[in-house]
Design a protein around this motif. Structure first.
Motif, PDB file in Angstrom:
ATOM      1  N   ARG A 158      45.747  45.956  42.410  1.00  0.00           N
ATOM      2  CA  ARG A 158      46.816  46.768  41.829  1.00  0.00           C
ATOM      3  C   ARG A 158      47.897  45.785  41.371  1.00  0.00           C
ATOM      4  NH1 ARG A 158      48.760  52.280  42.587  1.00  0.00           N
ATOM      5  NH2 ARG A 158      50.991  52.405  42.081  1.00  0.00           N
ATOM      6  N   ILE A 159      48.130  45.729  40.069  1.00  0.00           N
ATOM      7  CA  ILE A 159      49.031  44.747  39.488  1.00  0.00           C
ATOM      8  C   ILE A 159      50.206  45.470  38.847  1.00  0.00           C
ATOM      9  CG2 ILE A 159      49.232  42.849  37.829  1.00  0.00           C
ATOM     10  CD1 ILE A 159      46.195  42.461  38.096  1.00  0.00           C
ATOM     11  N   SER A 160      51.403  44.984  39.093  1.00  0.00           N
ATOM     12  CA  SER A 160      52.591  45.557  38.466  1.00  0.00           C
ATOM     13  C   SER A 160      53.486  44.439  37.962  1.00  0.00           C
ATOM     14  CB  SER A 160      53.348  46.458  39.447  1.00  0.00           C
ATOM     15  OG  SER A 160      53.749  45.747  40.596  1.00  0.00           O
ATOM     16  N   LEU A 161      54.258  44.754  36.940  1.00  0.00           N
ATOM     17  CA  LEU A 161      55.202  43.807  36.361  1.00  0.00           C
ATOM     18  C   LEU A 161      56.460  44.560  35.991  1.00  0.00           C
ATOM     19  CD1 LEU A 161      55.830  40.942  35.268  1.00  0.00           C
ATOM     20  CD2 LEU A 161      54.817  41.676  33.084  1.00  0.00           C
ATOM     21  N   ASP A 162      57.592  44.087  36.490  1.00  0.00           N
ATOM     22  CA  ASP A 162      58.869  44.733  36.250  1.00  0.00           C
ATOM     23  C   ASP A 162      59.660  44.037  35.151  1.00  0.00           C
ATOM     24  OD1 ASP A 162      58.166  46.379  38.311  1.00  0.00           O
ATOM     25  OD2 ASP A 162      59.994  46.089  39.462  1.00  0.00           O
ATOM     26  N   LEU A 163      60.530  44.771  34.533  1.00  0.00           N
ATOM     27  CA  LEU A 163      61.420  44.212  33.531  1.00  0.00           C
ATOM     28  C   LEU A 163      62.192  43.040  34.128  1.00  0.00           C
ATOM     29  CD1 LEU A 163      62.124  45.114  30.573  1.00  0.00           C
ATOM     30  CD2 LEU A 163      64.244  46.034  31.527  1.00  0.00           C
ATOM     31  N   ASN A 164      62.365  41.983  33.344  1.00  0.00           N
ATOM     32  CA  ASN A 164      63.156  40.802  33.699  1.00  0.00           C
ATOM     33  C   ASN A 164      62.530  39.905  34.757  1.00  0.00           C
ATOM     34  OD1 ASN A 164      65.527  40.997  31.960  1.00  0.00           O
ATOM     35  ND2 ASN A 164      65.985  42.862  33.111  1.00  0.00           N
ATOM     36  N   SER A 165      61.310  40.194  35.169  1.00  0.00           N
ATOM     37  CA  SER A 165      60.645  39.352  36.167  1.00  0.00           C
ATOM     38  C   SER A 165      59.653  38.404  35.516  1.00  0.00           C
ATOM     39  CB  SER A 165      59.918  40.215  37.194  1.00  0.00           C
ATOM     40  OG  SER A 165      59.207  39.403  38.110  1.00  0.00           O
ATOM     41  N   ASN A 166      59.586  37.179  36.004  1.00  0.00           N
ATOM     42  CA  ASN A 166      58.566  36.227  35.558  1.00  0.00           C
ATOM     43  C   ASN A 166      57.298  36.325  36.382  1.00  0.00           C
ATOM     44  OD1 ASN A 166      61.247  34.979  34.603  1.00  0.00           O
ATOM     45  ND2 ASN A 166      59.734  33.708  33.573  1.00  0.00           N
ATOM     46  N   PHE A 167      57.273  37.238  37.366  1.00  0.00           N
ATOM     47  CA  PHE A 167      56.166  37.300  38.313  1.00  0.00           C
ATOM     48  C   PHE A 167      55.482  38.662  38.310  1.00  0.00           C
ATOM     49  CE2 PHE A 167      59.166  34.170  39.822  1.00  0.00           C
ATOM     50  CZ  PHE A 167      58.357  33.096  40.173  1.00  0.00           C
ATOM     51  N   SER A 168      54.177  38.674  38.106  1.00  0.00           N
ATOM     52  CA  SER A 168      53.386  39.876  38.352  1.00  0.00           C
ATOM     53  C   SER A 168      53.172  40.016  39.852  1.00  0.00           C
ATOM     54  CB  SER A 168      52.024  39.782  37.668  1.00  0.00           C
ATOM     55  OG  SER A 168      52.131  39.864  36.270  1.00  0.00           O
ATOM     56  N   LYS A 169      53.241  41.246  40.316  1.00  0.00           N
ATOM     57  CA  LYS A 169      52.977  41.533  41.726  1.00  0.00           C
ATOM     58  C   LYS A 169      51.519  41.966  41.865  1.00  0.00           C
ATOM     59  CE  LYS A 169      54.537  44.405  45.594  1.00  0.00           C
ATOM     60  NZ  LYS A 169      55.489  45.462  46.012  1.00  0.00           N
ATOM     61  N   PHE A 170      50.783  41.294  42.744  1.00  0.00           N
ATOM     62  CA  PHE A 170      49.387  41.608  43.012  1.00  0.00           C
ATOM     63  C   PHE A 170      49.275  42.220  44.407  1.00  0.00           C
ATOM     64  CE2 PHE A 170      49.187  38.582  39.661  1.00  0.00           C
ATOM     65  CZ  PHE A 170      47.969  38.721  39.011  1.00  0.00           C
ATOM     66  N   GLU A 171      48.784  43.451  44.466  1.00  0.00           N
ATOM     67  CA  GLU A 171      48.494  44.103  45.751  1.00  0.00           C
ATOM     68  C   GLU A 171      46.981  44.271  45.825  1.00  0.00           C
ATOM     69  OE1 GLU A 171      51.820  47.196  46.756  1.00  0.00           O
ATOM     70  OE2 GLU A 171      51.552  47.187  44.583  1.00  0.00           O
ATOM     71  N   ILE A 172      46.359  43.463  46.674  1.00  0.00           N
ATOM     72  CA  ILE A 172      44.900  43.405  46.744  1.00  0.00           C
ATOM     73  C   ILE A 172      44.394  44.223  47.921  1.00  0.00           C
ATOM     74  CG2 ILE A 172      42.901  41.896  46.781  1.00  0.00           C
ATOM     75  CD1 ILE A 172      44.781  41.363  44.439  1.00  0.00           C
ATOM     76  N   SER A 173      43.435  45.090  47.647  1.00  0.00           N
ATOM     77  CA  SER A 173      42.712  45.807  48.697  1.00  0.00           C
ATOM     78  C   SER A 173      41.260  45.360  48.630  1.00  0.00           C
ATOM     79  CB  SER A 173      42.795  47.326  48.491  1.00  0.00           C
ATOM     80  OG  SER A 173      44.140  47.765  48.517  1.00  0.00           O
ATOM     81  N   PHE A 174      40.708  45.008  49.784  1.00  0.00           N
ATOM     82  CA  PHE A 174      39.320  44.566  49.764  1.00  0.00           C
ATOM     83  C   PHE A 174      38.633  44.871  51.094  1.00  0.00           C
ATOM     84  CE2 PHE A 174      41.965  41.006  51.070  1.00  0.00           C
ATOM     85  CZ  PHE A 174      41.323  40.509  52.184  1.00  0.00           C
ATOM     86  N   ARG A 175      37.325  44.975  51.013  1.00  0.00           N
ATOM     87  CA  ARG A 175      36.473  45.081  52.196  1.00  0.00           C
ATOM     88  C   ARG A 175      35.249  44.224  51.926  1.00  0.00           C
ATOM     89  NH1 ARG A 175      32.298  48.654  51.038  1.00  0.00           N
ATOM     90  NH2 ARG A 175      32.654  49.987  49.209  1.00  0.00           N
ATOM     91  N   SER A 176      34.539  43.867  52.966  1.00  0.00           N
ATOM     92  CA  SER A 176      33.390  42.984  52.786  1.00  0.00           C
ATOM     93  C   SER A 176      32.270  43.377  53.731  1.00  0.00           C
ATOM     94  CB  SER A 176      33.794  41.532  53.038  1.00  0.00           C
ATOM     95  OG  SER A 176      34.346  41.373  54.328  1.00  0.00           O
ATOM     96  N   ASP A 177      31.060  43.014  53.346  1.00  0.00           N
ATOM     97  CA  ASP A 177      29.894  43.319  54.174  1.00  0.00           C
ATOM     98  C   ASP A 177      29.893  42.473  55.440  1.00  0.00           C
ATOM     99  OD1 ASP A 177      29.137  45.051  52.160  1.00  0.00           O
ATOM    100  OD2 ASP A 177      27.799  43.599  51.190  1.00  0.00           O
ATOM    101  N   LYS A 178      30.466  41.283  55.348  1.00  0.00           N
ATOM    102  CA  LYS A 178      30.599  40.386  56.499  1.00  0.00           C
ATOM    103  C   LYS A 178      32.033  39.868  56.538  1.00  0.00           C
ATOM    104  CE  LYS A 178      27.398  37.612  54.987  1.00  0.00           C
ATOM    105  NZ  LYS A 178      26.489  36.430  54.914  1.00  0.00           N
ATOM    106  N   LYS A 179      32.473  39.460  57.698  1.00  0.00           N
ATOM    107  CA  LYS A 179      33.829  38.939  57.834  1.00  0.00           C
ATOM    108  C   LYS A 179      33.984  37.680  56.979  1.00  0.00           C
ATOM    109  CE  LYS A 179      37.239  37.291  61.207  1.00  0.00           C
ATOM    110  NZ  LYS A 179      38.326  38.081  60.623  1.00  0.00           N
ATOM    111  N   ILE A 180      35.038  37.656  56.174  1.00  0.00           N
ATOM    112  CA  ILE A 180      35.255  36.508  55.296  1.00  0.00           C
ATOM    113  C   ILE A 180      36.041  35.418  56.028  1.00  0.00           C
ATOM    114  CG2 ILE A 180      35.145  37.907  53.209  1.00  0.00           C
ATOM    115  CD1 ILE A 180      38.174  37.848  53.077  1.00  0.00           C
ATOM    116  N   PRO A 181      35.798  34.146  55.705  1.00  0.00           N
ATOM    117  CA  PRO A 181      36.493  33.053  56.387  1.00  0.00           C
ATOM    118  C   PRO A 181      37.932  32.875  55.907  1.00  0.00           C
ATOM    119  CG  PRO A 181      35.021  32.176  54.719  1.00  0.00           C
ATOM    120  CD  PRO A 181      34.759  33.650  54.784  1.00  0.00           C
TER     121      PRO A 181
END
Length: 398
Positions: A263-286
Protein backbone atom coordinates in the motif's frame (compact mmCIF):
# COMPACT_ATOMS: atom_id res chain seq x y z
CA UNK A 1 -13.03 17.93 28.33
CA UNK A 2 -10.56 17.28 25.54
CA UNK A 3 -9.72 14.15 23.64
CA UNK A 4 -5.97 13.95 22.94
CA UNK A 5 -4.29 11.71 20.45
CA UNK A 6 -1.14 11.45 18.38
CA UNK A 7 -0.73 10.95 14.68
CA UNK A 8 1.89 8.90 12.89
CA UNK A 9 3.52 11.42 10.58
CA UNK A 10 5.84 11.92 7.67
CA UNK A 11 6.37 15.16 5.80
CA UNK A 12 2.82 15.33 4.50
CA UNK A 13 1.42 12.08 6.00
CA UNK A 14 -0.31 11.36 9.32
CA UNK A 15 -2.33 8.50 10.76
CA UNK A 16 -3.86 8.09 14.21
CA UNK A 17 -1.70 5.87 16.43
CA UNK A 18 -2.94 6.27 19.98
CA UNK A 19 -4.68 8.32 22.62
CA UNK A 20 -3.01 10.43 25.30
CA UNK A 21 -6.14 10.79 27.40
CA UNK A 22 -9.73 9.93 26.63
CA UNK A 23 -13.26 11.21 26.88
CA UNK A 24 -16.12 11.77 24.48
CA UNK A 25 -15.50 14.25 21.64
CA UNK A 26 -17.53 17.42 22.14
CA UNK A 27 -18.78 19.14 19.03
CA UNK A 28 -21.25 21.89 18.38
CA UNK A 29 -23.38 22.17 15.29
CA UNK A 30 -21.35 25.16 14.17
CA UNK A 31 -18.15 23.15 14.16
CA UNK A 32 -15.39 21.18 15.80
CA UNK A 33 -12.17 22.73 17.09
CA UNK A 34 -8.84 21.00 16.42
CA UNK A 35 -5.54 21.93 18.03
CA UNK A 36 -2.30 20.95 16.26
CA UNK A 37 0.99 21.09 18.15
CA UNK A 38 4.52 20.82 16.75
CA UNK A 39 7.04 19.76 19.41
CA UNK A 40 10.07 19.82 17.09
CA UNK A 41 12.49 22.71 16.59
CA UNK A 42 11.81 23.16 12.86
CA UNK A 43 8.79 24.23 10.80
CA UNK A 44 6.56 21.49 9.37
CA UNK A 45 4.19 21.44 6.42
CA UNK A 46 2.23 18.21 6.59
CA UNK A 47 -1.12 16.62 5.82
CA UNK A 48 -3.16 15.61 8.86
CA UNK A 49 -5.92 13.04 9.03
CA UNK A 50 -9.10 13.24 11.13
CA UNK A 51 -11.05 10.00 11.38
CA UNK A 52 -14.73 10.04 10.39
CA UNK A 53 -15.75 8.88 13.87
CA UNK A 54 -14.46 12.16 15.29
CA UNK A 55 -16.77 14.08 12.94
CA UNK A 56 -19.90 11.99 13.49
CA UNK A 57 -21.92 14.68 15.29
CA UNK A 58 -21.20 17.24 12.59
CA UNK A 59 -22.00 14.74 9.82
CA UNK A 60 -25.46 14.15 11.35
CA UNK A 61 -26.35 17.68 10.27
CA UNK A 62 -24.36 18.09 7.08
CA UNK A 63 -22.85 16.10 4.19
CA UNK A 64 -19.22 15.27 3.51
CA UNK A 65 -19.09 17.67 0.58
CA UNK A 66 -20.01 20.59 2.83
CA UNK A 67 -17.31 19.98 5.42
CA UNK A 68 -14.80 22.86 5.50
CA UNK A 69 -11.59 23.48 7.46
CA UNK A 70 -9.97 26.80 8.35
CA UNK A 71 -7.56 28.27 10.85
CA UNK A 72 -9.64 29.61 13.72
CA UNK A 73 -10.63 33.27 13.25
CA UNK A 74 -9.64 33.08 9.57
CA UNK A 75 -12.11 33.57 6.73
CA UNK A 76 -10.20 31.44 4.23
CA UNK A 77 -10.89 27.72 3.94
CA UNK A 78 -8.13 25.20 3.36
CA UNK A 79 -8.15 22.48 0.74
CA UNK A 80 -9.48 19.19 2.08
CA UNK A 81 -9.76 15.62 0.85
CA UNK A 82 -11.80 12.63 1.97
CA UNK A 83 -10.18 9.18 1.73
CA UNK A 84 -12.53 6.21 1.26
CA UNK A 85 -10.25 3.33 2.25
CA UNK A 86 -12.82 0.51 1.91
CA UNK A 87 -14.61 1.81 -1.21
CA UNK A 88 -18.03 1.87 0.47
CA UNK A 89 -18.89 5.35 -0.77
CA UNK A 90 -18.18 7.05 2.56
CA UNK A 91 -15.05 8.95 3.49
CA UNK A 92 -13.14 7.27 6.30
CA UNK A 93 -10.74 10.12 7.03
CA UNK A 94 -10.68 13.85 6.32
CA UNK A 95 -7.35 15.35 5.25
CA UNK A 96 -6.14 18.93 5.42
CA UNK A 97 -2.69 20.48 5.29
CA UNK A 98 -1.08 22.30 8.21
CA UNK A 99 1.82 24.73 7.98
CA UNK A 100 3.12 25.04 11.53
CA UNK A 101 6.20 26.72 12.90
CA UNK A 102 8.70 25.12 15.28
CA UNK A 103 7.57 24.60 18.87
CA UNK A 104 4.14 26.10 18.23
CA UNK A 105 0.39 25.43 18.22
CA UNK A 106 -2.31 26.26 15.67
CA UNK A 107 -6.06 25.94 16.22
CA UNK A 108 -8.33 24.91 13.37
CA UNK A 109 -12.12 24.84 12.97
CA UNK A 110 -13.99 22.12 11.08
CA UNK A 111 -17.38 23.51 10.07
CA UNK A 112 -20.26 23.12 7.63
CA UNK A 113 -20.42 25.55 4.72
CA UNK A 114 -21.28 25.56 1.02
CA UNK A 115 -18.66 28.14 0.01
CA UNK A 116 -16.51 26.78 -2.82
CA UNK A 117 -12.84 26.28 -1.95
CA UNK A 118 -10.48 27.38 -4.78
CA UNK A 119 -8.83 24.54 -6.69
CA UNK A 120 -5.15 24.36 -7.59
CA UNK A 121 -2.99 22.69 -10.23
CA UNK A 122 -0.70 21.65 -7.35
CA UNK A 123 -1.87 18.14 -6.51
CA UNK A 124 -1.04 14.48 -6.03
CA UNK A 125 -1.84 11.92 -8.68
CA UNK A 126 -1.46 8.25 -9.56
CA UNK A 127 -2.80 5.91 -12.21
CA UNK A 128 -2.38 2.73 -14.21
CA UNK A 129 -0.72 3.54 -17.54
CA UNK A 130 -1.87 1.15 -20.31
CA UNK A 131 -0.38 3.37 -23.03
CA UNK A 132 3.09 2.42 -21.70
CA UNK A 133 2.36 -1.34 -21.50
CA UNK A 134 1.20 -1.45 -17.84
CA UNK A 135 3.24 0.94 -15.73
CA UNK A 136 1.79 2.30 -12.52
CA UNK A 137 2.96 5.89 -11.91
CA UNK A 138 2.50 8.37 -9.07
CA UNK A 139 3.57 11.93 -8.29
CA UNK A 140 3.09 15.12 -6.29
CA UNK A 141 4.42 18.65 -6.68
CA UNK A 142 8.01 17.57 -5.91
CA UNK A 143 8.71 14.03 -7.12
CA UNK A 144 7.41 11.25 -9.39
CA UNK A 145 7.78 7.46 -9.37
CA UNK A 146 6.72 4.42 -11.37
CA UNK A 147 6.88 0.64 -11.33
CA UNK A 148 5.99 -2.17 -13.74
CA UNK A 149 3.18 -4.63 -14.37
CA UNK A 150 2.62 -8.19 -15.65
CA UNK A 151 2.52 -7.46 -19.39
CA UNK A 152 5.92 -5.75 -19.20
CA UNK A 153 7.19 -8.88 -17.46
CA UNK A 154 5.63 -11.17 -20.07
CA UNK A 155 7.34 -9.33 -22.92
CA UNK A 156 10.74 -9.94 -21.34
CA UNK A 157 10.01 -13.59 -20.64
CA UNK A 158 8.87 -14.08 -24.24
CA UNK A 159 12.04 -12.33 -25.48
CA UNK A 160 10.05 -9.50 -27.07
CA UNK A 161 11.01 -5.84 -27.19
CA UNK A 162 9.70 -3.13 -24.88
CA UNK A 163 9.27 -5.07 -21.65
CA UNK A 164 10.70 -4.55 -18.19
CA UNK A 165 11.21 -7.30 -15.60
CA UNK A 166 11.53 -5.56 -12.24
CA UNK A 167 9.82 -4.98 -8.90
CA UNK A 168 12.17 -2.04 -8.31
CA UNK A 169 10.93 1.52 -7.92
CA UNK A 170 11.80 3.98 -10.71
CA UNK A 171 12.31 7.74 -10.20
CA UNK A 172 11.23 10.53 -12.54
CA UNK A 173 13.10 13.81 -12.08
CA UNK A 174 10.63 16.70 -12.34
CA UNK A 175 11.41 20.40 -11.87
CA UNK A 176 7.84 21.75 -12.08
CA UNK A 177 5.17 21.66 -9.38
CA UNK A 178 2.26 20.69 -11.65
CA UNK A 179 1.36 17.15 -12.74
CA UNK A 180 3.44 15.73 -15.59
CA UNK A 181 2.45 12.04 -15.75
CA UNK A 182 -0.32 12.33 -18.36
CA UNK A 183 1.64 14.80 -20.49
CA UNK A 184 4.90 12.85 -20.52
CA UNK A 185 3.26 9.54 -21.34
CA UNK A 186 1.13 11.11 -24.09
CA UNK A 187 4.17 12.73 -25.67
CA UNK A 188 6.14 9.50 -25.30
CA UNK A 189 3.48 7.66 -27.36
CA UNK A 190 3.88 10.22 -30.12
CA UNK A 191 7.66 10.32 -29.82
CA UNK A 192 9.09 7.15 -28.17
CA UNK A 193 11.74 7.99 -25.60
CA UNK A 194 10.35 11.50 -25.06
CA UNK A 195 10.53 11.44 -21.26
CA UNK A 196 14.14 10.30 -21.29
CA UNK A 197 15.10 13.69 -22.74
CA UNK A 198 15.03 16.98 -20.84
CA UNK A 199 12.45 19.34 -22.38
CA UNK A 200 12.34 21.91 -19.57
CA UNK A 201 10.11 20.07 -17.05
CA UNK A 202 12.58 17.37 -16.04
CA UNK A 203 13.14 13.87 -17.41
CA UNK A 204 13.76 10.18 -16.62
CA UNK A 205 17.47 9.31 -16.72
CA UNK A 206 17.21 6.84 -13.81
CA UNK A 207 17.96 3.18 -14.56
CA UNK A 208 16.24 0.48 -12.50
CA UNK A 209 16.60 -2.79 -14.39
CA UNK A 210 16.69 -5.73 -11.97
CA UNK A 211 17.96 -3.50 -9.13
CA UNK A 212 15.82 -2.31 -6.25
CA UNK A 213 15.61 1.25 -7.62
CA UNK A 214 14.71 3.29 -4.56
CA UNK A 215 12.63 1.26 -2.10
CA UNK A 216 12.31 -2.14 -3.75
CA UNK A 217 12.16 -5.19 -1.47
CA UNK A 218 13.65 -8.68 -1.22
CA UNK A 219 15.10 -11.39 1.03
CA UNK A 220 18.87 -11.55 1.56
CA UNK A 221 20.26 -15.05 1.98
CA UNK A 222 23.57 -16.76 1.12
CA UNK A 223 25.01 -13.53 -0.33
CA UNK A 224 22.13 -13.28 -2.76
CA UNK A 225 18.93 -11.24 -2.98
CA UNK A 226 15.66 -12.99 -3.80
CA UNK A 227 13.06 -10.60 -5.20
CA UNK A 228 9.53 -10.50 -6.59
CA UNK A 229 8.76 -10.07 -10.26
CA UNK A 230 6.42 -7.33 -11.50
CA UNK A 231 3.17 -6.51 -9.70
CA UNK A 232 0.23 -8.67 -10.81
CA UNK A 233 -2.68 -6.38 -9.89
CA UNK A 234 -3.31 -2.82 -8.69
CA UNK A 235 -6.05 -0.85 -6.94
CA UNK A 236 -6.25 2.94 -6.98
CA UNK A 237 -7.76 4.14 -3.70
CA UNK A 238 -7.38 7.93 -3.88
CA UNK A 239 -5.85 10.70 -5.99
CA UNK A 240 -5.20 14.33 -4.96
CA UNK A 241 -5.39 17.09 -4.05
CA UNK A 242 -3.53 16.19 -0.84
CA UNK A 243 -2.79 12.46 -1.01
CA UNK A 244 -2.72 9.68 -3.55
CA UNK A 245 -3.09 6.07 -2.33
CA UNK A 246 -2.95 2.76 -4.19
CA UNK A 247 -2.13 -0.92 -3.66
CA UNK A 248 0.07 -3.30 -5.65
CA UNK A 249 -0.14 -7.08 -5.27
CA UNK A 250 2.64 -9.51 -6.23
CA UNK A 251 2.63 -13.20 -7.13
CA UNK A 252 4.27 -15.46 -4.49
CA UNK A 253 8.03 -15.09 -4.69
CA UNK A 254 11.27 -16.49 -3.27
CA UNK A 255 11.91 -19.96 -1.90
CA UNK A 256 9.80 -18.92 1.11
CA UNK A 257 6.61 -18.34 -0.89
CA UNK A 258 6.14 -14.71 0.11
CA UNK A 259 2.70 -13.20 -0.64
CA UNK A 260 3.14 -9.43 -0.68
CA UNK A 261 0.86 -6.39 -0.97
CA UNK A 262 2.25 -2.87 -1.01
CA UNK A 263 0.00 0.00 0.00
CA UNK A 264 1.78 3.12 -1.26
CA UNK A 265 0.81 6.72 -0.56
CA UNK A 266 2.33 10.08 -1.42
CA UNK A 267 1.33 13.37 0.15
CA UNK A 268 1.57 16.88 -1.20
CA UNK A 269 4.95 18.55 -0.51
CA UNK A 270 6.64 15.29 0.51
CA UNK A 271 9.75 13.86 -1.15
CA UNK A 272 8.96 10.45 0.34
CA UNK A 273 6.45 7.79 -0.68
CA UNK A 274 5.08 5.86 2.27
CA UNK A 275 5.19 2.08 1.85
CA UNK A 276 2.94 -0.05 4.08
CA UNK A 277 3.79 -3.68 3.35
CA UNK A 278 1.60 -6.63 4.30
CA UNK A 279 3.00 -10.07 3.69
CA UNK A 280 2.74 -13.72 4.65
CA UNK A 281 4.94 -16.63 3.69
CA UNK A 282 4.79 -20.39 3.43
CA UNK A 283 7.89 -20.61 5.63
CA UNK A 284 9.38 -18.22 8.15
CA UNK A 285 11.56 -15.70 6.34
CA UNK A 286 15.07 -14.87 7.64
CA UNK A 287 14.66 -11.13 6.97
CA UNK A 288 12.79 -8.60 4.88
CA UNK A 289 15.21 -6.44 2.94
CA UNK A 290 14.88 -2.94 1.47
CA UNK A 291 17.21 -1.60 -1.17
CA UNK A 292 18.57 1.34 -3.14
CA UNK A 293 20.45 0.75 -6.37
CA UNK A 294 24.12 1.75 -6.44
CA UNK A 295 24.18 1.88 -10.24
CA UNK A 296 27.84 2.06 -11.33
CA UNK A 297 29.05 2.19 -7.70
CA UNK A 298 30.42 5.72 -8.11
CA UNK A 299 28.09 7.37 -5.59
CA UNK A 300 28.37 8.00 -1.85
CA UNK A 301 26.58 5.86 0.77
CA UNK A 302 25.64 6.98 4.27
CA UNK A 303 24.23 4.45 6.75
CA UNK A 304 22.65 5.95 9.87
CA UNK A 305 21.29 2.92 11.69
CA UNK A 306 20.76 4.83 14.96
CA UNK A 307 18.32 7.30 13.41
CA UNK A 308 16.97 4.84 10.85
CA UNK A 309 17.92 6.53 7.58
CA UNK A 310 20.01 5.32 4.67
CA UNK A 311 21.07 7.25 1.62
CA UNK A 312 22.86 7.20 -1.67
CA UNK A 313 24.16 10.34 -3.43
CA UNK A 314 25.23 10.09 -7.06
CA UNK A 315 25.90 12.07 -10.21
CA UNK A 316 23.52 11.49 -13.12
CA UNK A 317 24.35 13.42 -16.28
CA UNK A 318 25.24 16.96 -15.21
CA UNK A 319 23.40 16.98 -11.87
CA UNK A 320 23.08 14.97 -8.66
CA UNK A 321 20.34 12.92 -7.02
CA UNK A 322 20.00 11.76 -3.43
CA UNK A 323 17.98 8.58 -2.81
CA UNK A 324 16.93 7.51 0.68
CA UNK A 325 14.96 5.15 2.89
CA UNK A 326 13.75 6.05 6.39
CA UNK A 327 12.18 3.66 8.91
CA UNK A 328 11.86 2.82 12.58
CA UNK A 329 15.40 1.97 13.78
CA UNK A 330 13.97 -0.58 16.22
CA UNK A 331 13.24 -3.14 13.47
CA UNK A 332 16.59 -2.84 11.66
CA UNK A 333 18.97 -5.78 11.84
CA UNK A 334 21.86 -4.57 9.71
CA UNK A 335 22.63 -2.51 6.62
CA UNK A 336 25.48 -2.54 4.10
CA UNK A 337 26.44 -1.68 0.54
CA UNK A 338 26.49 -4.87 -1.51
CA UNK A 339 29.14 -4.62 -4.22
CA UNK A 340 28.41 -7.08 -7.03
CA UNK A 341 30.00 -7.76 -10.40
CA UNK A 342 26.57 -8.68 -11.80
CA UNK A 343 24.55 -6.05 -13.62
CA UNK A 344 21.99 -4.24 -11.41
CA UNK A 345 22.88 -6.31 -8.35
CA UNK A 346 24.83 -3.68 -6.43
CA UNK A 347 22.42 -2.22 -3.88
CA UNK A 348 22.46 -0.52 -0.51
CA UNK A 349 20.59 -3.14 1.54
CA UNK A 350 18.71 -2.71 4.83
CA UNK A 351 17.76 -5.99 6.56
CA UNK A 352 14.75 -5.83 8.89
CA UNK A 353 12.86 -8.21 11.18
CA UNK A 354 9.17 -7.20 10.98
CA UNK A 355 6.09 -9.19 12.00
CA UNK A 356 4.18 -9.59 8.71
CA UNK A 357 3.81 -5.81 8.35
CA UNK A 358 6.37 -3.12 7.67
CA UNK A 359 6.19 0.64 7.12
CA UNK A 360 8.99 2.65 5.58
CA UNK A 361 9.48 5.80 3.52
CA UNK A 362 11.45 5.91 0.28
CA UNK A 363 12.17 9.00 -1.75
CA UNK A 364 14.64 11.31 -3.40
CA UNK A 365 15.67 14.87 -4.21
CA UNK A 366 17.26 16.04 -7.46
CA UNK A 367 19.52 19.08 -7.66
CA UNK A 368 17.92 19.99 -11.00
CA UNK A 369 14.67 20.74 -9.15
CA UNK A 370 16.53 23.09 -6.76
CA UNK A 371 14.99 21.30 -3.77
CA UNK A 372 18.54 20.49 -2.64
CA UNK A 373 21.89 21.93 -3.68
CA UNK A 374 24.28 19.33 -2.25
CA UNK A 375 24.52 16.14 -0.21
CA UNK A 376 24.43 18.11 3.06
CA UNK A 377 20.94 19.34 2.18
CA UNK A 378 19.82 15.79 1.44
CA UNK A 379 21.20 14.44 4.72
CA UNK A 380 19.37 17.23 6.55
CA UNK A 381 16.13 16.29 4.82
CA UNK A 382 16.60 12.66 5.87
CA UNK A 383 17.37 13.74 9.44
CA UNK A 384 14.15 15.74 9.59
CA UNK A 385 12.17 12.87 8.11
CA UNK A 386 13.45 10.55 10.84
CA UNK A 387 12.57 13.09 13.56
CA UNK A 388 9.07 13.55 12.17
CA UNK A 389 8.46 9.79 12.24
CA UNK A 390 9.66 9.61 15.85
CA UNK A 391 7.77 12.78 16.91
CA UNK A 392 4.39 13.00 15.19
CA UNK A 393 2.31 16.14 15.42
CA UNK A 394 -0.03 16.16 18.41
CA UNK A 395 -3.72 16.60 17.60
CA UNK A 396 -6.34 17.59 20.17
CA UNK A 397 -10.02 17.53 19.18
CA UNK A 398 -12.11 19.80 21.42
Amino acid sequence: MKKRFKLHAIVGSLLVIGFVSGCSVKSKLQGINVEVKNNLDFNRKEVVSIQRSNLSELLKKTSEKDIRVKIQDSKEYLRTQWIDNDNDGKGDELLFEVDIKAKSVINYAIVSDTVKVPESKITTYSRFVPERIDDYAWENNKVAFRTYGPVAQQLVEEHKEGGTLSSGIDLWFKKVDYSIIDSWYKKNVASPGYYHIEHGEGYDPYHVGASRGTGGTGIWENDSLQVAKNYTSYKTIATGPLRTVFELTYAPWSSYGVHETKRISLDLNSNFSKFEISFRSDKKIPNYTLGITLHEKKGEVNINKVKGWFRHWEAIDDSFVGEGIVLNPGIIDTAFANDSNKSDQSNLLILTNPENKLTYYAGFAWTGSRQVSDVTDWDEMLNKQAEIIANPLQIIIK
